[in-house]
Design a protein around this motif. Sequence first.
Motif, PDB file in Angstrom:
ATOM      1  N   ALA A   1      38.624  23.714  19.092  1.00  0.00           N
ATOM      2  CA  ALA A   1      38.383  23.243  20.445  1.00  0.00           C
ATOM      3  C   ALA A   1      37.155  23.577  21.052  1.00  0.00           C
ATOM      4  CB  ALA A   1      39.416  23.024  21.197  1.00  0.00           C
ATOM      5  N   GLU A   2      37.087  25.144  20.964  1.00  0.00           N
ATOM      6  CA  GLU A   2      35.763  25.612  21.399  1.00  0.00           C
ATOM      7  C   GLU A   2      34.658  25.419  20.651  1.00  0.00           C
ATOM      8  OE1 GLU A   2      38.010  29.601  23.319  1.00  0.00           O
ATOM      9  OE2 GLU A   2      37.712  29.552  21.179  1.00  0.00           O
ATOM     10  N   ILE A   3      34.783  25.282  19.440  1.00  0.00           N
ATOM     11  CA  ILE A   3      33.588  24.755  18.497  1.00  0.00           C
ATOM     12  C   ILE A   3      33.083  23.566  18.873  1.00  0.00           C
ATOM     13  CG2 ILE A   3      32.850  24.254  16.338  1.00  0.00           C
ATOM     14  CD1 ILE A   3      34.403  27.051  15.489  1.00  0.00           C
ATOM     15  N   LEU A   4      33.922  22.552  18.879  1.00  0.00           N
ATOM     16  CA  LEU A   4      33.504  21.259  19.297  1.00  0.00           C
ATOM     17  C   LEU A   4      32.861  21.231  20.594  1.00  0.00           C
ATOM     18  CD1 LEU A   4      36.406  19.356  17.820  1.00  0.00           C
ATOM     19  CD2 LEU A   4      34.044  19.694  16.926  1.00  0.00           C
ATOM     20  N   SER A   5      33.563  21.974  21.675  1.00  0.00           N
ATOM     21  CA  SER A   5      32.797  22.083  23.147  1.00  0.00           C
ATOM     22  C   SER A   5      31.378  22.560  22.992  1.00  0.00           C
ATOM     23  CB  SER A   5      33.811  22.888  24.010  1.00  0.00           C
ATOM     24  OG  SER A   5      32.883  23.444  25.010  1.00  0.00           O
TER      25      SER A   5
ATOM     26  N   GLU B   1      27.806  20.823  24.027  1.00  0.00           N
ATOM     27  CA  GLU B   1      26.597  21.370  24.641  1.00  0.00           C
ATOM     28  C   GLU B   1      25.248  21.273  23.924  1.00  0.00           C
ATOM     29  OE1 GLU B   1      26.800  24.168  27.539  1.00  0.00           O
ATOM     30  OE2 GLU B   1      29.066  24.074  27.820  1.00  0.00           O
ATOM     31  N   TYR B   2      25.233  21.278  22.798  1.00  0.00           N
ATOM     32  CA  TYR B   2      23.973  21.303  21.689  1.00  0.00           C
ATOM     33  C   TYR B   2      23.687  19.868  21.896  1.00  0.00           C
ATOM     34  CZ  TYR B   2      21.927  19.609  17.359  1.00  0.00           C
ATOM     35  OH  TYR B   2      21.279  19.079  16.085  1.00  0.00           O
ATOM     36  N   LEU B   3      24.611  18.739  21.994  1.00  0.00           N
ATOM     37  CA  LEU B   3      24.132  17.312  22.110  1.00  0.00           C
ATOM     38  C   LEU B   3      23.524  17.226  23.554  1.00  0.00           C
ATOM     39  CD1 LEU B   3      27.020  15.591  20.360  1.00  0.00           C
ATOM     40  CD2 LEU B   3      24.724  15.851  19.313  1.00  0.00           C
ATOM     41  N   GLU B   4      24.229  17.753  24.570  1.00  0.00           N
ATOM     42  CA  GLU B   4      23.416  17.767  25.892  1.00  0.00           C
ATOM     43  C   GLU B   4      22.197  18.167  26.012  1.00  0.00           C
ATOM     44  OE1 GLU B   4      26.034  19.557  28.703  1.00  0.00           O
ATOM     45  OE2 GLU B   4      27.857  18.458  28.001  1.00  0.00           O
ATOM     46  N   ILE B   5      21.809  19.569  25.371  1.00  0.00           N
ATOM     47  CA  ILE B   5      20.314  19.905  25.033  1.00  0.00           C
ATOM     48  C   ILE B   5      19.599  18.874  24.595  1.00  0.00           C
ATOM     49  CG2 ILE B   5      18.956  21.807  24.160  1.00  0.00           C
ATOM     50  CD1 ILE B   5      21.489  23.641  24.502  1.00  0.00           C
ATOM     51  N   GLY B   6      19.969  18.354  23.541  1.00  0.00           N
ATOM     52  CA  GLY B   6      19.505  17.204  22.673  1.00  0.00           C
ATOM     53  C   GLY B   6      18.840  16.195  23.697  1.00  0.00           C
ATOM     54  N   ALA B   7      19.738  15.805  24.403  1.00  0.00           N
ATOM     55  CA  ALA B   7      19.787  14.697  25.315  1.00  0.00           C
ATOM     56  C   ALA B   7      18.746  15.005  26.319  1.00  0.00           C
ATOM     57  CB  ALA B   7      21.054  14.144  26.052  1.00  0.00           C
TER      58      ALA B   7
ATOM     59  N   ARG C   1      30.647  14.778  14.340  1.00  0.00           N
ATOM     60  CA  ARG C   1      30.303  14.376  15.789  1.00  0.00           C
ATOM     61  C   ARG C   1      28.823  14.371  15.897  1.00  0.00           C
ATOM     62  NH1 ARG C   1      29.575  11.840  20.131  1.00  0.00           N
ATOM     63  NH2 ARG C   1      29.147  12.914  21.764  1.00  0.00           N
ATOM     64  N   VAL C   2      28.220  15.197  15.242  1.00  0.00           N
ATOM     65  CA  VAL C   2      26.756  15.021  15.362  1.00  0.00           C
ATOM     66  C   VAL C   2      26.097  13.845  14.291  1.00  0.00           C
ATOM     67  CG1 VAL C   2      24.597  16.503  14.497  1.00  0.00           C
ATOM     68  CG2 VAL C   2      26.688  17.636  15.796  1.00  0.00           C
ATOM     69  N   GLU C   3      27.012  13.642  13.203  1.00  0.00           N
ATOM     70  CA  GLU C   3      26.497  12.530  12.423  1.00  0.00           C
ATOM     71  C   GLU C   3      26.845  11.303  12.978  1.00  0.00           C
ATOM     72  OE1 GLU C   3      26.292  14.199   7.944  1.00  0.00           O
ATOM     73  OE2 GLU C   3      28.184  13.066   8.420  1.00  0.00           O
ATOM     74  N   SER C   4      27.754  11.205  14.284  1.00  0.00           N
ATOM     75  CA  SER C   4      27.822  10.008  14.835  1.00  0.00           C
ATOM     76  C   SER C   4      26.836   9.561  15.748  1.00  0.00           C
ATOM     77  CB  SER C   4      29.211  10.125  15.499  1.00  0.00           C
ATOM     78  OG  SER C   4      29.196  10.925  16.737  1.00  0.00           O
ATOM     79  N   VAL C   5      25.960  10.528  16.164  1.00  0.00           N
ATOM     80  CA  VAL C   5      24.928  10.246  16.899  1.00  0.00           C
ATOM     81  C   VAL C   5      23.556  10.317  16.439  1.00  0.00           C
ATOM     82  CG1 VAL C   5      26.301  10.904  18.978  1.00  0.00           C
ATOM     83  CG2 VAL C   5      24.667  12.547  18.180  1.00  0.00           C
TER      84      VAL C   5
ATOM     85  N   ARG D   1      30.692  23.794   7.959  1.00  0.00           N
ATOM     86  CA  ARG D   1      31.188  25.040   7.925  1.00  0.00           C
ATOM     87  C   ARG D   1      31.891  25.545   9.246  1.00  0.00           C
ATOM     88  NH1 ARG D   1      27.134  27.002   5.169  1.00  0.00           N
ATOM     89  NH2 ARG D   1      26.136  28.222   6.864  1.00  0.00           N
ATOM     90  N   LEU D   2      31.411  25.244  10.364  1.00  0.00           N
ATOM     91  CA  LEU D   2      32.253  25.396  11.647  1.00  0.00           C
ATOM     92  C   LEU D   2      33.577  24.807  11.588  1.00  0.00           C
ATOM     93  CD1 LEU D   2      29.210  25.858  13.984  1.00  0.00           C
ATOM     94  CD2 LEU D   2      30.249  27.584  12.927  1.00  0.00           C
ATOM     95  N   SER D   3      33.424  23.505  11.333  1.00  0.00           N
ATOM     96  CA  SER D   3      34.381  22.418  11.460  1.00  0.00           C
ATOM     97  C   SER D   3      33.978  21.045  10.858  1.00  0.00           C
ATOM     98  CB  SER D   3      34.899  22.224  12.715  1.00  0.00           C
ATOM     99  OG  SER D   3      35.446  21.090  13.059  1.00  0.00           O
ATOM    100  N   PRO D   4      34.552  20.491  10.025  1.00  0.00           N
ATOM    101  CA  PRO D   4      34.323  19.024   9.531  1.00  0.00           C
ATOM    102  C   PRO D   4      34.080  18.100  10.738  1.00  0.00           C
ATOM    103  CG  PRO D   4      35.756  19.818   8.020  1.00  0.00           C
ATOM    104  CD  PRO D   4      35.654  20.797   9.274  1.00  0.00           C
ATOM    105  N   LYS D   5      34.970  18.529  11.901  1.00  0.00           N
ATOM    106  CA  LYS D   5      34.668  17.500  12.769  1.00  0.00           C
ATOM    107  C   LYS D   5      33.400  17.516  13.820  1.00  0.00           C
ATOM    108  CE  LYS D   5      39.833  17.060  14.194  1.00  0.00           C
ATOM    109  NZ  LYS D   5      40.679  17.502  14.983  1.00  0.00           N
ATOM    110  N   ALA D   6      32.937  18.756  13.731  1.00  0.00           N
ATOM    111  CA  ALA D   6      31.477  19.232  14.262  1.00  0.00           C
ATOM    112  C   ALA D   6      30.380  18.450  13.568  1.00  0.00           C
ATOM    113  CB  ALA D   6      31.210  20.776  14.328  1.00  0.00           C
TER     114      ALA D   6
END
Length: 303
Positions: free
Chosen positions: A211-215, A219-225, A294-298, A286-291
Amino acid sequence: MNHSYSYQSTLTAAAAVNWRIEDIIGGKHKLDFAKPFMPESLACVEPLTFLTADEKLVLNQIRGNTYLCIFGLVEEFILPFVMDHTRAHLQNDDYRARALLQFASEEAKHIQLFKRFRQEFQEGFGTECAVIGPPEAISKAILAHDPLGIALTTLHIEWMVQRHYLDSIKNDGDLDPQFKSLLKHHWLEEVQHAKLDTLMVESLAEGKSEAEILSSVEEYLEIGAFIDAGLTQQVEFDLDSFTRATGCQLTESEKYDFRRVQQRANRWTYLGTGMTHPKVVETLERLSPKARDRVESVSPAFC
Ligand SMILES: [Fe+2]
Ligand SMILES: [Fe+2]
């Protein structure tokens, strides 16, 4: 971990490629304004068919100036970030401390190189070209985020440089040799940074829950925006610089096409090429397949 990066090996590689600013810019090293600066895959001036060949060349050079200025900008947040990260564990590993300090020192040198370039570009190009900023405000906004989110952004930026150089610049024989040399020298040192970023991401992710990694990924995506909003503004600046440099008055529909094509080109250059870089995707996985998911979804929005 499925890589062999280490602080010691990046330090050795950094010592072998280290260059001095005065050896690559100034004196006999002159920009040739008769040649393009950026590869077409990043500049994307050809789809603007209403421009003459000379106007396309001017736009290409404006994009080249913006490119190095934007690197100068982002490196202003990378420098304090790496220094803070280094300071946290100075005593534990001598190679770690030295490799990260070398990284910071190289980014400080790149910032200075890009400022020097901007001055030379200005003198040779003759028209003032605005670039988003100021660097301190952009750096402050990015550094307000979670450290792992910032480290992922840095990882993205440094692998993006690898992709630009290897895929589009290295074998492009049409580019101005001096501009190409600046990109090559920058790339030579960024090779080590991309590996050190991977180690920084791993160290910051250690002990974190999914959950912390996904959060942090959010934040990485917010910086991207945030960067994306800056790029939209940059397209306006580039349009204004282009109009002043060429005296060319575009019609409303031509301006619409200019913005559409250039926004897409900017998104691909600074966001898409980093988000979809196989090494970035691999680190996210490596951090998490969900991570990764999530990035591949955007990421398609920036490709
Ligand atoms: Fe750099
Ligand atoms: Fe770097």
